[in-house]
Motif scaffolding. Structure first.
Motif, PDB file in Angstrom:
ATOM      1  N   LEU A 210       0.696  -1.273   0.218  1.00  0.00           N
ATOM      2  CA  LEU A 210      -0.115  -0.445  -0.066  1.00  0.00           C
ATOM      3  C   LEU A 210       0.928   1.153   0.427  1.00  0.00           C
ATOM      4  CD1 LEU A 210      -2.859  -0.892   2.521  1.00  0.00           C
ATOM      5  CD2 LEU A 210      -2.768  -0.796  -0.218  1.00  0.00           C
ATOM      6  N   GLY A 211       1.525   1.178   0.470  1.00  0.00           N
ATOM      7  CA  GLY A 211       2.832   2.116   1.111  1.00  0.00           C
ATOM      8  C   GLY A 211       3.203   2.962  -0.476  1.00  0.00           C
ATOM      9  N   SER A 212       3.824   1.172  -1.545  1.00  0.00           N
ATOM     10  CA  SER A 212       4.160   0.900  -2.389  1.00  0.00           C
ATOM     11  C   SER A 212       3.248   2.122  -3.282  1.00  0.00           C
ATOM     12  CB  SER A 212       4.728   0.343  -3.267  1.00  0.00           C
ATOM     13  OG  SER A 212       5.994  -0.306  -2.396  1.00  0.00           O
ATOM     14  N   ALA A 213       1.967   1.741  -3.370  1.00  0.00           N
ATOM     15  CA  ALA A 213       0.580   2.124  -4.497  1.00  0.00           C
ATOM     16  C   ALA A 213       0.309   3.826  -3.819  1.00  0.00           C
ATOM     17  CB  ALA A 213      -0.691   1.233  -4.011  1.00  0.00           C
ATOM     18  N   ALA A 214       0.422   4.042  -2.865  1.00  0.00           N
ATOM     19  CA  ALA A 214       0.224   5.450  -2.595  1.00  0.00           C
ATOM     20  C   ALA A 214       1.149   6.399  -2.674  1.00  0.00           C
ATOM     21  CB  ALA A 214      -0.117   5.570  -0.862  1.00  0.00           C
ATOM     22  N   LEU A 215       2.130   5.869  -2.842  1.00  0.00           N
ATOM     23  CA  LEU A 215       3.444   7.105  -3.854  1.00  0.00           C
ATOM     24  C   LEU A 215       2.972   7.196  -5.281  1.00  0.00           C
ATOM     25  CD1 LEU A 215       6.770   5.792  -2.078  1.00  0.00           C
ATOM     26  CD2 LEU A 215       5.407   7.936  -2.018  1.00  0.00           C
ATOM     27  N   LEU A 216       2.560   6.146  -5.939  1.00  0.00           N
ATOM     28  CA  LEU A 216       1.519   6.646  -6.805  1.00  0.00           C
ATOM     29  C   LEU A 216       0.795   7.768  -7.437  1.00  0.00           C
ATOM     30  CD1 LEU A 216       2.432   2.988  -8.423  1.00  0.00           C
ATOM     31  CD2 LEU A 216       3.635   5.045  -9.342  1.00  0.00           C
ATOM     32  N   ILE A 217      -0.477   7.371  -6.187  1.00  0.00           N
ATOM     33  CA  ILE A 217      -1.538   8.273  -6.276  1.00  0.00           C
ATOM     34  C   ILE A 217      -2.304   9.308  -5.582  1.00  0.00           C
ATOM     35  CG2 ILE A 217      -2.006   5.830  -8.318  1.00  0.00           C
ATOM     36  CD1 ILE A 217      -4.336   5.432  -5.559  1.00  0.00           C
ATOM     37  N   ASN A 218      -1.265   8.859  -4.063  1.00  0.00           N
ATOM     38  CA  ASN A 218      -1.705  10.004  -2.758  1.00  0.00           C
ATOM     39  C   ASN A 218      -2.766  10.009  -2.746  1.00  0.00           C
ATOM     40  OD1 ASN A 218      -1.033  11.523  -1.094  1.00  0.00           O
ATOM     41  ND2 ASN A 218      -0.915  13.198  -2.154  1.00  0.00           N
ATOM     42  N   PRO A 219      -3.823   8.861  -2.796  1.00  0.00           N
ATOM     43  CA  PRO A 219      -5.112   8.107  -2.108  1.00  0.00           C
ATOM     44  C   PRO A 219      -5.527   9.442  -0.946  1.00  0.00           C
ATOM     45  CG  PRO A 219      -4.079   6.708  -1.778  1.00  0.00           C
ATOM     46  CD  PRO A 219      -2.589   7.179  -1.739  1.00  0.00           C
ATOM     47  N   LYS A 220      -7.032   9.838  -0.821  1.00  0.00           N
ATOM     48  CA  LYS A 220      -6.998  10.342   0.659  1.00  0.00           C
ATOM     49  C   LYS A 220      -7.444   9.138   1.261  1.00  0.00           C
ATOM     50  CE  LYS A 220      -9.407  13.574   3.554  1.00  0.00           C
ATOM     51  NZ  LYS A 220      -8.064  14.566   3.986  1.00  0.00           N
ATOM     52  N   ALA A 221      -7.193   8.465   1.259  1.00  0.00           N
ATOM     53  CA  ALA A 221      -7.541   6.916   2.229  1.00  0.00           C
ATOM     54  C   ALA A 221      -7.890   5.579   1.291  1.00  0.00           C
ATOM     55  CB  ALA A 221      -8.869   6.765   2.678  1.00  0.00           C
ATOM     56  N   ILE A 222      -6.656   4.421   2.774  1.00  0.00           N
ATOM     57  CA  ILE A 222      -6.741   3.290   2.107  1.00  0.00           C
ATOM     58  C   ILE A 222      -8.359   2.733   3.116  1.00  0.00           C
ATOM     59  CG2 ILE A 222      -5.286   1.162   2.478  1.00  0.00           C
ATOM     60  CD1 ILE A 222      -4.512   3.424   0.775  1.00  0.00           C
ATOM     61  N   ILE A 223      -9.451   1.888   2.438  1.00  0.00           N
ATOM     62  CA  ILE A 223     -10.017   1.466   2.741  1.00  0.00           C
ATOM     63  C   ILE A 223      -9.944  -0.020   2.362  1.00  0.00           C
ATOM     64  CG2 ILE A 223     -13.205   1.026   2.176  1.00  0.00           C
ATOM     65  CD1 ILE A 223     -13.023   3.214   0.675  1.00  0.00           C
ATOM     66  N   VAL A 224      -9.815  -0.895   3.868  1.00  0.00           N
ATOM     67  CA  VAL A 224     -10.197  -2.626   3.395  1.00  0.00           C
ATOM     68  C   VAL A 224     -11.162  -3.022   4.387  1.00  0.00           C
ATOM     69  CG1 VAL A 224      -7.724  -2.257   4.545  1.00  0.00           C
ATOM     70  CG2 VAL A 224      -8.951  -2.054   6.356  1.00  0.00           C
ATOM     71  N   ALA A 225     -11.110  -4.284   4.078  1.00  0.00           N
ATOM     72  CA  ALA A 225     -12.440  -4.954   3.290  1.00  0.00           C
ATOM     73  C   ALA A 225     -12.382  -6.279   4.259  1.00  0.00           C
ATOM     74  CB  ALA A 225     -13.480  -4.409   2.774  1.00  0.00           C
ATOM     75  N   GLY A 226     -13.343  -7.005   4.352  1.00  0.00           N
ATOM     76  CA  GLY A 226     -12.720  -8.624   4.599  1.00  0.00           C
ATOM     77  C   GLY A 226     -12.665  -9.126   6.031  1.00  0.00           C
TER      78      GLY A 226
END
Length: 310
Positions: A210-226
């Motif tokens: 998620l950290g690597s992905a966040a560096l690409l798109i800088n999202p407002k939030a990470i939503i985790v489920a399951g």
């Protein structure tokens, strides 16, 4: 697909919901049960004009399944067609759950977020600029199949070292020596070292990805489920800590890690909405619509069957 300005939650009259497994026989049985349930609730299934299906496998708008172990769009249509004439709109279950969270759940009002589901598998999806990102084949966001260094476990996808081999329910149970999630939860609450290590390893791997992905798109939030998030709520904070360790320390980051709010029904609601609100021009809106298994379905009652593997 992009998020509409007005997006009322589908009511019972707007949607019929079931869970679709990969077994052809079971799919038929569930469609039959779904039809019977609708009839018992006074819903006239002859009025169904749209069918939405969430498939628990990587499947996007132009993606084609490369294994006979999984059903194709045509396979799904051959089953649903025995009960409803509309050609089904088929997409990945996790993508549909993410879409629903953006409409009515934890991501409502957010222009960008990453959705990650920790279940029988690890599935992910990216929303950017109020659009469910799919790109060329609709497969963007398969975060569960990013390789983690130092992990050589064989994944069901055929690769080695995927996050899914560390952070899915089966992987966690195997690493902890637990028979199922209930036993894993008991072991964690009993401070069993093996179980705690497995959970920490999962949080670390997820945080890295998620950290690597966040560096690409800088999202407002990470939503985790399951089920894993439901069983171990603290894992959100652990994931957040590992994620932040991957971000640039000289910058201020405002990325919340939050739990999904719709539960298992979210994917079904997303499928029903997409099926009942088709794009008028798929070619002109190619990056905004999910994969369709044929002709455009007419607006109306959406029948949604959603799988739950990842």
């Amino acid at each position: 697909m992009h998020y509409p300005t007005r997006h009322p939650l589908p009511t019972l009259e707007d949607r019929i919901v079931a869970h679709l497994s990969l077994s052809p026989a079971t799919r038929s049985q569930l469609c039959e049960a779904l039809s019977a349930s609708a009839t018992s609730q006074g819903i006239d299934v002859s009025r169904v004009r749209a069918v939405g299906v969430g498939a628990p496998i990587p499947m996007g708008r132009h993606a084609r399944v490369a294994s006979d172990a999984y059903p194709s769009v045509e396979d799904v249509a051959s089953v649903t067609g025995r009960w409803w004439q509309a050609v089904p709109v088929v997409d990945n279950t996790v993508r549909m759950a993410a879409f629903a969270e953006g409409l009515w759940g934890a991501g409502s009002g957010m222009s960008s977020f990453i959705y990650l589901r920790l279940s029988g598998g690890v599935g992910g999806c990216v929303v950017s600029d109020f659009r469910l990102v799919g790109e060329a084949t609709g497969l963007a966001g398969e975060l569960g199949h990013i390789t983690v260094a130092g992990n050589d476990a064989l994944c069901g996808c055929g690769k080695h070292g995927c996050v899914e081999t560390l952070a899915s329910v089966p992987a966690l149970c195997e690493r902890a020596g637990a028979r199922d999630l209930r036993e894993l939860r008991a072991a964690v609450h009993a401070d069993d070292e093996r179980a705690l290590a497995a959970l920490e390893g999962a949080a670390r791997a997820i945080g890295y990805v998620l950290g690597s992905a966040a560096l690409l798109i800088n999202p407002k939030a990470i939503i985790v489920a399951g089920e894993i998030v439901d069983a171990f709520p603290q894992i959100k904070e652990d994931i957040a800590a590992h994620m932040r360790a991957e971000l640039l320390p000289v910058m201020e980051w405002d990325i919340d890690v939050v739990a999904a709010s719709l539960g298992p029904i979210g994917a079904a609601q997303g499928c029903a909405y997409i099926a009942a609100h088709p794009s008028g021009d798929e070619d002109a809106d190619r990056e905004r619509t999910p994969h369709r298994g044929g002709a455009t379905a007419s607006p109306g009652v959406g029948v949604c069957a959603g799988g739950e593997r990842s």
